[in-house]
Enzyme design. Structure first.
Site, PDB file in Angstrom:
ATOM      1  N   GLU A  37     -31.348  11.616   3.294  1.00 51.08           N
ATOM      2  CA  GLU A  37     -31.193  11.430   1.847  1.00 51.08           C
ATOM      3  C   GLU A  37     -31.263   9.962   1.456  1.00 51.08           C
ATOM      4  O   GLU A  37     -31.810   9.612   0.414  1.00 51.08           O
ATOM      5  CB  GLU A  37     -29.878  12.045   1.360  1.00 51.08           C
ATOM      6  N   CYS A 192     -44.936  20.205 -10.779  1.00 51.70           N
ATOM      7  CA  CYS A 192     -44.487  19.483 -11.976  1.00 51.70           C
ATOM      8  C   CYS A 192     -44.327  18.004 -11.659  1.00 51.70           C
ATOM      9  O   CYS A 192     -43.269  17.415 -11.809  1.00 51.70           O
ATOM     10  CB  CYS A 192     -43.178  20.083 -12.490  1.00 51.70           C
ATOM     11  N   CYS A 198     -50.520  21.632 -14.131  1.00 47.86           N
ATOM     12  CA  CYS A 198     -50.237  22.830 -14.935  1.00 47.86           C
ATOM     13  C   CYS A 198     -51.171  23.989 -14.592  1.00 47.86           C
ATOM     14  O   CYS A 198     -50.803  25.155 -14.752  1.00 47.86           O
ATOM     15  CB  CYS A 198     -50.324  22.511 -16.422  1.00 47.86           C
ATOM     16  N   CYS A 207     -42.916  27.336 -20.498  1.00 47.32           N
ATOM     17  CA  CYS A 207     -42.686  25.884 -20.472  1.00 47.32           C
ATOM     18  C   CYS A 207     -43.013  25.261 -21.826  1.00 47.32           C
ATOM     19  O   CYS A 207     -44.156  25.323 -22.288  1.00 47.32           O
ATOM     20  CB  CYS A 207     -43.537  25.240 -19.375  1.00 47.32           C
TER      21      CYS A 207
END
Length: 225
Positions: A37, A192, A198, A207
């Site tokens: 992380e 996205c 798209c 959306c």
DNA sequence: TTCCAGATCC
DNA sequence: GGATCCGGAA
């Protein structure tokens, strides 16, 4: 079925066939997940991959990393930029050894005491390493939510907006925090994106961003590749 | 040139 | 709230 439920269901369904595999997702070791992380902060996962493998195989435990030399860690992670992370990694390992009995803390308060660990990273560790249903909102997940639900966040950095974290929290299906958050991350990375793909998005009909773009007769650019 | 699984210091 | 850290790929 309301929009939020539809959103959650479609994201999870999409993820069944589009999950990305990374070594930090294969392990259940909290320390490996913490290291990952920190390396993933503002850094594309594909570039983190080789660095994570080297770092984790050379210093698999907090105890071993805490004994490493700074220059050694810098050499391993330096290519990723944001070089202070080498110091943070080393100090975090030392803190875990000195104050937390060699174990990655499993609570927010203690995780935030680790240098280089902020709310996002701490929440991600709690979710992915300790299986907690906590929201994680980075710039990418913020992008998905503000687009799909047309959320008007005034902040220049929506990922820091408290209301967005609360919104994300309400979406998490009970007991599925890790899977759902992972799905959001992958969806942001593959569909996205900043320049959205798209044309292969399963959310086109719900959306707000896509609907608005369509209405403007401004065809969504496919940006293939 | 912009953009990227943020955190820290001001 | 803003500035800065950061190299490398698109």
């Amino acid at each position: 079925m309301n929009k939020r439920s539809t959103f959650v269901e479609r994201i999870l369904n999409w993820h069944r066939n589009n999950r990305r595999n990374f070594p930090w997702r294969e392990t259940s070791d909290p320390f490996a997940k913490l290291i990952a992380e920190i390396l993933l902060q503002k850094t594309p996962a594909e570039r983190v991959l080789p660095v994570f493998i080297k770092l984790n195989s050379k210093f698999p435990t907090p105890h071993e990393l805490s004994k490493a030399g700074l220059s050694e860690v810098e050499d391993l992670v330096g290519a990723l930029g944001l070089k202070k992370r080498a110091i943070y990694l080393l100090k975090s390992a030392k803190t875990i050894v000195d104050k937390f009995n060699g174990k990655v803390p499993d609570n927010l308060n203690d995780l935030l005491k680790l240098p280089g660990v902020g709310l996002y990273t701490a929440s991600a560790v709690l979710c992915f390493a300790f299986n907690r249903d906590l929201p994680i909102v980075d710039s990418n997940i913020a992008r998905i939510l503000t687009r799909v639900f047309a959320l008007n966040i005034s902040s220049k950095r929506p990922q820091l907006d408290k209301s967005l974290w609360e919104f994300a929290a309400k979406l998490i299906p009970k007991g599925m925090g890790p899977r759902f958050n992972e799905a959001l991350i992958d969806f942001a990375a593959l569909i996205c994106k900043s320049k959205p793909r798209c044309f292969k998005c399963p959310l086109l009909d719900i959306c707000e961003y896509a609907l608005k773009t369509k209405k403007q007769k401004n065809p969504i650019k496919n940006n293939e590749k």
